[in-house]
Design a protein around this motif. Structure first.
Motif, PDB file in Angstrom:
ATOM      1  N   ILE A 132     -38.950  31.879  25.741  1.00  0.00           N
ATOM      2  CA  ILE A 132     -37.823  32.722  26.222  1.00  0.00           C
ATOM      3  C   ILE A 132     -37.498  32.241  27.717  1.00  0.00           C
ATOM      4  CG2 ILE A 132     -37.292  35.079  27.199  1.00  0.00           C
ATOM      5  CD1 ILE A 132     -39.360  36.234  25.032  1.00  0.00           C
ATOM      6  N   ASP A 133     -38.466  31.792  28.430  1.00  0.00           N
ATOM      7  CA  ASP A 133     -38.201  31.445  29.592  1.00  0.00           C
ATOM      8  C   ASP A 133     -37.282  30.099  29.716  1.00  0.00           C
ATOM      9  OD1 ASP A 133     -38.456  31.782  32.638  1.00  0.00           O
ATOM     10  OD2 ASP A 133     -39.876  29.846  32.731  1.00  0.00           O
ATOM     11  N   ASN A 134     -37.763  29.144  28.687  1.00  0.00           N
ATOM     12  CA  ASN A 134     -37.300  27.785  28.428  1.00  0.00           C
ATOM     13  C   ASN A 134     -35.982  27.736  27.672  1.00  0.00           C
ATOM     14  OD1 ASN A 134     -39.374  26.820  29.969  1.00  0.00           O
ATOM     15  ND2 ASN A 134     -40.506  26.251  28.004  1.00  0.00           N
ATOM     16  N   TYR A 135     -35.555  28.801  27.103  1.00  0.00           N
ATOM     17  CA  TYR A 135     -34.476  28.761  26.046  1.00  0.00           C
ATOM     18  C   TYR A 135     -33.156  28.829  27.073  1.00  0.00           C
ATOM     19  CZ  TYR A 135     -31.179  29.596  22.270  1.00  0.00           C
ATOM     20  OH  TYR A 135     -29.956  29.439  21.542  1.00  0.00           O
ATOM     21  N   MET A 136     -32.427  27.598  26.682  1.00  0.00           N
ATOM     22  CA  MET A 136     -31.040  27.308  27.574  1.00  0.00           C
ATOM     23  C   MET A 136     -29.840  26.949  26.705  1.00  0.00           C
ATOM     24  SD  MET A 136     -32.498  26.779  30.711  1.00  0.00           S
ATOM     25  CE  MET A 136     -31.458  25.584  31.610  1.00  0.00           C
ATOM     26  N   GLN A 137     -28.742  27.359  27.089  1.00  0.00           N
ATOM     27  CA  GLN A 137     -27.640  26.973  26.453  1.00  0.00           C
ATOM     28  C   GLN A 137     -26.749  26.590  27.617  1.00  0.00           C
ATOM     29  OE1 GLN A 137     -26.442  26.694  23.433  1.00  0.00           O
ATOM     30  NE2 GLN A 137     -27.687  27.855  21.872  1.00  0.00           N
ATOM     31  N   TYR A 138     -26.022  25.375  27.216  1.00  0.00           N
ATOM     32  CA  TYR A 138     -25.143  24.666  28.280  1.00  0.00           C
ATOM     33  C   TYR A 138     -25.649  24.602  29.630  1.00  0.00           C
ATOM     34  CZ  TYR A 138     -21.668  25.469  24.660  1.00  0.00           C
ATOM     35  OH  TYR A 138     -21.125  25.262  23.186  1.00  0.00           O
ATOM     36  N   ASP A 139     -26.980  24.243  29.814  1.00  0.00           N
ATOM     37  CA  ASP A 139     -27.794  24.293  30.991  1.00  0.00           C
ATOM     38  C   ASP A 139     -27.889  25.512  31.682  1.00  0.00           C
ATOM     39  OD1 ASP A 139     -28.136  21.221  30.522  1.00  0.00           O
ATOM     40  OD2 ASP A 139     -25.736  20.912  31.468  1.00  0.00           O
ATOM     41  N   GLU A 140     -27.922  26.434  30.993  1.00  0.00           N
ATOM     42  CA  GLU A 140     -28.015  27.842  31.772  1.00  0.00           C
ATOM     43  C   GLU A 140     -28.890  28.583  30.893  1.00  0.00           C
ATOM     44  OE1 GLU A 140     -25.144  30.404  33.500  1.00  0.00           O
ATOM     45  OE2 GLU A 140     -23.447  28.800  32.980  1.00  0.00           O
ATOM     46  N   GLN A 141     -29.915  29.237  31.884  1.00  0.00           N
ATOM     47  CA  GLN A 141     -30.858  30.021  30.850  1.00  0.00           C
ATOM     48  C   GLN A 141     -30.297  31.536  30.492  1.00  0.00           C
ATOM     49  OE1 GLN A 141     -34.460  30.486  33.360  1.00  0.00           O
ATOM     50  NE2 GLN A 141     -35.559  32.160  32.177  1.00  0.00           N
ATOM     51  N   LEU A 142     -30.645  31.775  29.356  1.00  0.00           N
ATOM     52  CA  LEU A 142     -30.199  32.724  28.642  1.00  0.00           C
ATOM     53  C   LEU A 142     -30.747  34.312  28.805  1.00  0.00           C
ATOM     54  CD1 LEU A 142     -28.557  30.619  27.286  1.00  0.00           C
ATOM     55  CD2 LEU A 142     -28.431  31.984  25.230  1.00  0.00           C
ATOM     56  N   PHE A 143     -32.082  34.124  28.874  1.00  0.00           N
ATOM     57  CA  PHE A 143     -33.108  35.432  28.961  1.00  0.00           C
ATOM     58  C   PHE A 143     -34.037  35.039  30.145  1.00  0.00           C
ATOM     59  CE2 PHE A 143     -31.148  35.446  24.713  1.00  0.00           C
ATOM     60  CZ  PHE A 143     -30.585  36.693  24.704  1.00  0.00           C
ATOM     61  N   TYR A 144     -34.553  36.090  30.571  1.00  0.00           N
ATOM     62  CA  TYR A 144     -36.035  36.036  31.444  1.00  0.00           C
ATOM     63  C   TYR A 144     -36.783  36.552  31.085  1.00  0.00           C
ATOM     64  CZ  TYR A 144     -32.294  33.957  34.431  1.00  0.00           C
ATOM     65  OH  TYR A 144     -31.064  32.989  34.813  1.00  0.00           O
ATOM     66  N   PRO A 145     -38.490  36.270  30.962  1.00  0.00           N
ATOM     67  CA  PRO A 145     -39.244  36.931  30.428  1.00  0.00           C
ATOM     68  C   PRO A 145     -39.685  38.022  31.324  1.00  0.00           C
ATOM     69  CG  PRO A 145     -40.005  34.725  31.693  1.00  0.00           C
ATOM     70  CD  PRO A 145     -38.536  34.750  31.455  1.00  0.00           C
ATOM     71  N   LEU A 199     -16.922  43.747  27.377  1.00  0.00           N
ATOM     72  CA  LEU A 199     -18.232  43.633  27.913  1.00  0.00           C
ATOM     73  C   LEU A 199     -19.104  42.988  27.113  1.00  0.00           C
ATOM     74  CD1 LEU A 199     -20.163  44.932  30.420  1.00  0.00           C
ATOM     75  CD2 LEU A 199     -20.611  46.639  28.717  1.00  0.00           C
ATOM     76  N   ALA A 200     -19.813  41.579  27.489  1.00  0.00           N
ATOM     77  CA  ALA A 200     -20.788  41.122  26.769  1.00  0.00           C
ATOM     78  C   ALA A 200     -22.189  41.006  27.223  1.00  0.00           C
ATOM     79  CB  ALA A 200     -20.360  39.739  26.374  1.00  0.00           C
ATOM     80  N   ASP A 201     -23.152  40.893  26.570  1.00  0.00           N
ATOM     81  CA  ASP A 201     -24.349  40.302  27.190  1.00  0.00           C
ATOM     82  C   ASP A 201     -24.073  38.939  27.661  1.00  0.00           C
ATOM     83  OD1 ASP A 201     -26.561  38.835  25.107  1.00  0.00           O
ATOM     84  OD2 ASP A 201     -24.764  39.877  24.248  1.00  0.00           O
ATOM     85  N   ARG A 202     -24.942  38.332  28.554  1.00  0.00           N
ATOM     86  CA  ARG A 202     -24.698  37.155  29.227  1.00  0.00           C
ATOM     87  C   ARG A 202     -24.979  36.055  27.978  1.00  0.00           C
ATOM     88  NH1 ARG A 202     -23.742  34.804  34.315  1.00  0.00           N
ATOM     89  NH2 ARG A 202     -24.213  36.842  35.278  1.00  0.00           N
ATOM     90  N   GLY A 203     -26.229  36.466  27.510  1.00  0.00           N
ATOM     91  CA  GLY A 203     -26.676  35.464  26.742  1.00  0.00           C
ATOM     92  C   GLY A 203     -26.114  34.994  25.584  1.00  0.00           C
ATOM     93  N   THR A 210     -27.599  42.294  17.620  1.00  0.00           N
ATOM     94  CA  THR A 210     -27.072  40.788  17.321  1.00  0.00           C
ATOM     95  C   THR A 210     -26.945  39.937  18.395  1.00  0.00           C
ATOM     96  OG1 THR A 210     -24.941  41.716  18.249  1.00  0.00           O
ATOM     97  CG2 THR A 210     -25.188  41.664  15.605  1.00  0.00           C
ATOM     98  N   SER A 211     -27.294  40.210  19.602  1.00  0.00           N
ATOM     99  CA  SER A 211     -27.360  39.391  20.773  1.00  0.00           C
ATOM    100  C   SER A 211     -28.647  38.559  20.621  1.00  0.00           C
ATOM    101  CB  SER A 211     -27.415  40.056  22.081  1.00  0.00           C
ATOM    102  OG  SER A 211     -28.289  40.890  22.184  1.00  0.00           O
ATOM    103  N   THR A 212     -29.777  38.950  20.045  1.00  0.00           N
ATOM    104  CA  THR A 212     -31.075  38.082  19.899  1.00  0.00           C
ATOM    105  C   THR A 212     -30.621  37.012  18.993  1.00  0.00           C
ATOM    106  OG1 THR A 212     -32.019  39.642  18.463  1.00  0.00           O
ATOM    107  CG2 THR A 212     -32.562  39.637  20.629  1.00  0.00           C
ATOM    108  N   GLU A 213     -29.908  37.262  17.778  1.00  0.00           N
ATOM    109  CA  GLU A 213     -29.640  36.330  16.717  1.00  0.00           C
ATOM    110  C   GLU A 213     -28.340  35.612  17.117  1.00  0.00           C
ATOM    111  OE1 GLU A 213     -29.711  36.192  12.314  1.00  0.00           O
ATOM    112  OE2 GLU A 213     -27.763  37.392  12.905  1.00  0.00           O
ATOM    113  N   ASN A 214     -27.311  35.976  17.548  1.00  0.00           N
ATOM    114  CA  ASN A 214     -26.038  35.195  18.091  1.00  0.00           C
ATOM    115  C   ASN A 214     -26.211  34.208  19.074  1.00  0.00           C
ATOM    116  OD1 ASN A 214     -23.558  37.968  17.559  1.00  0.00           O
ATOM    117  ND2 ASN A 214     -24.646  36.708  16.158  1.00  0.00           N
ATOM    118  N   SER A 215     -27.335  34.587  19.991  1.00  0.00           N
ATOM    119  CA  SER A 215     -27.654  33.491  21.157  1.00  0.00           C
ATOM    120  C   SER A 215     -28.487  32.440  20.656  1.00  0.00           C
ATOM    121  CB  SER A 215     -28.446  34.412  22.332  1.00  0.00           C
ATOM    122  OG  SER A 215     -29.787  34.772  21.585  1.00  0.00           O
ATOM    123  N   GLY A 216     -28.818  32.591  19.591  1.00  0.00           N
ATOM    124  CA  GLY A 216     -29.870  31.544  19.242  1.00  0.00           C
ATOM    125  C   GLY A 216     -31.182  31.643  19.431  1.00  0.00           C
ATOM    126  N   LEU A 217     -31.706  32.514  20.174  1.00  0.00           N
ATOM    127  CA  LEU A 217     -32.755  32.677  20.586  1.00  0.00           C
ATOM    128  C   LEU A 217     -33.973  32.817  19.319  1.00  0.00           C
ATOM    129  CD1 LEU A 217     -35.319  33.111  22.937  1.00  0.00           C
ATOM    130  CD2 LEU A 217     -34.758  35.483  22.734  1.00  0.00           C
TER     131      LEU A 217
END
Length: 275
Positions: free
Chosen positions: A252-265, A189-193, A33-40
């Motif tokens: 993936i590298d460019n995906y941002m939310q609230y000016d923060e990067q959610l995932f790193y390639p 406990l949550a994933d940062r994204g 769900t984190s890949t979908e909930n994050s919007g990525l």
């Protein structure tokens, strides 16, 4: 032209378009769900669909459920984050050609008041021990997801069996679980994204992060066609190649939310990506 001929022409056109739509290839992807909930996925999937003229059907569940879907042949590919379970899945022959895709980290969220003084702790294990000592409310996903697996491993390292009225299981995905913790002003406990995607709508804040045990890698695994001959292996491999390519890794590298990067390639180093 008569009305009958016009209607006949329209019917033929409808049949042509419906046949073309039916012929479109479909990739069924079971993912956390984190890949979908994050919007990525909203950014990552459309370019692939356009490039290959296909449709990707996403089944967003916990990692445990996603792996089970793959094991049963109910998906063509899985995109998950529980390395030990992934390795077991491949070793058992259900998946092939696993690839690293990206990473972020897990974080412990809590109310601004931080009743268990988690901000004073250095590790996740120490944080969980303080939560138990104070019996501060803690929301667990309780769904055999990658996040749930990580949470349980931390409790195990802390030599704690979490139980009691303070320990709540949501049985839901990451986003709804964060909302539940926010409503109860509890720890989670949550994933940062996913947290960053929801951070504008919740009061919870990060109270512990950065420990090595909170590293959160994601992998992608096509289902083995030798086990399930009906799976779309070729399209699964095409998607694997796409998400680990310059194009996919750049998204993936460019995906941002609230000016923060959610995932790193992780398939390609960020410094090696084309600008």
């Amino acid at each position: 032209m008569s009305i009958k001929k016009i209607l006949l022409s329209l019917l033929i056109l409808m049949l042509i378009f419906s046949s073309a739509a039916a012929a479109q290839e479909v990739l069924t992807m079971a993912t956390t769900t984190s890949t979908e909930n994050s919007g990525l996925l909203d950014e990552l999937i459309p370019p692939f669909e356009e490039k290959f003229d296909v449709r990707v059907d996403v089944v967003a569940v916990g990692t445990g459920a996603a792996i089970e879907l793959g094991r049963n042949g109910d998906a063509d590919i899985i995109f998950v984050h529980a390395r030990e379970a992934e390795d077991e899945f491949v070793a058992s022959g259900y998946g092939v050609n696993r690839r690293d895709v990206m990473y972020n980290d897990f974080v412990i969220l809590g109310p601004p008041s931080d009743p268990a003084d988690i901000k004073e702790t250095e590790t996740a294990v120490e944080a969980f021990q303080k939560i138990k000592e104070e019996e501060a409310e803690f929301v667990s996903r309780g769904d055999d997801s990658g996040t749930n697996k990580k949470e349980l491993s931390i409790w195990d390292s802390a030599e704690i069996a979490p139980e009691g009225s303070w320990y709540l299981e949501s049985g839901q995905g990451m986003g709804p679980s964060i909302n539940m913790a926010n409503e109860r002003q509890a720890y989670i406990l949550a994933d940062r994204g996913t947290y960053l995607a929801y951070s504008g709508d919740v009061e919870l804040e990060i109270v512990n992060s950065g420990a090595p045990e909170l590293f959160n890698p994601y992998g992608i695994i096509p289902i083995n066609p030798a086990y399930h001959t009906h799976v779309n292996y070729q399209l699964a491999m095409a998607f694997t190649g796409y998400v680990t390519s310059q194009q996919g890794q750049q998204i993936i590298d460019n995906y941002m939310q609230y000016d923060e990067q959610l995932f790193y390639p992780s398939a390609i180093k960020a410094e090696d990506l084309e600008e």
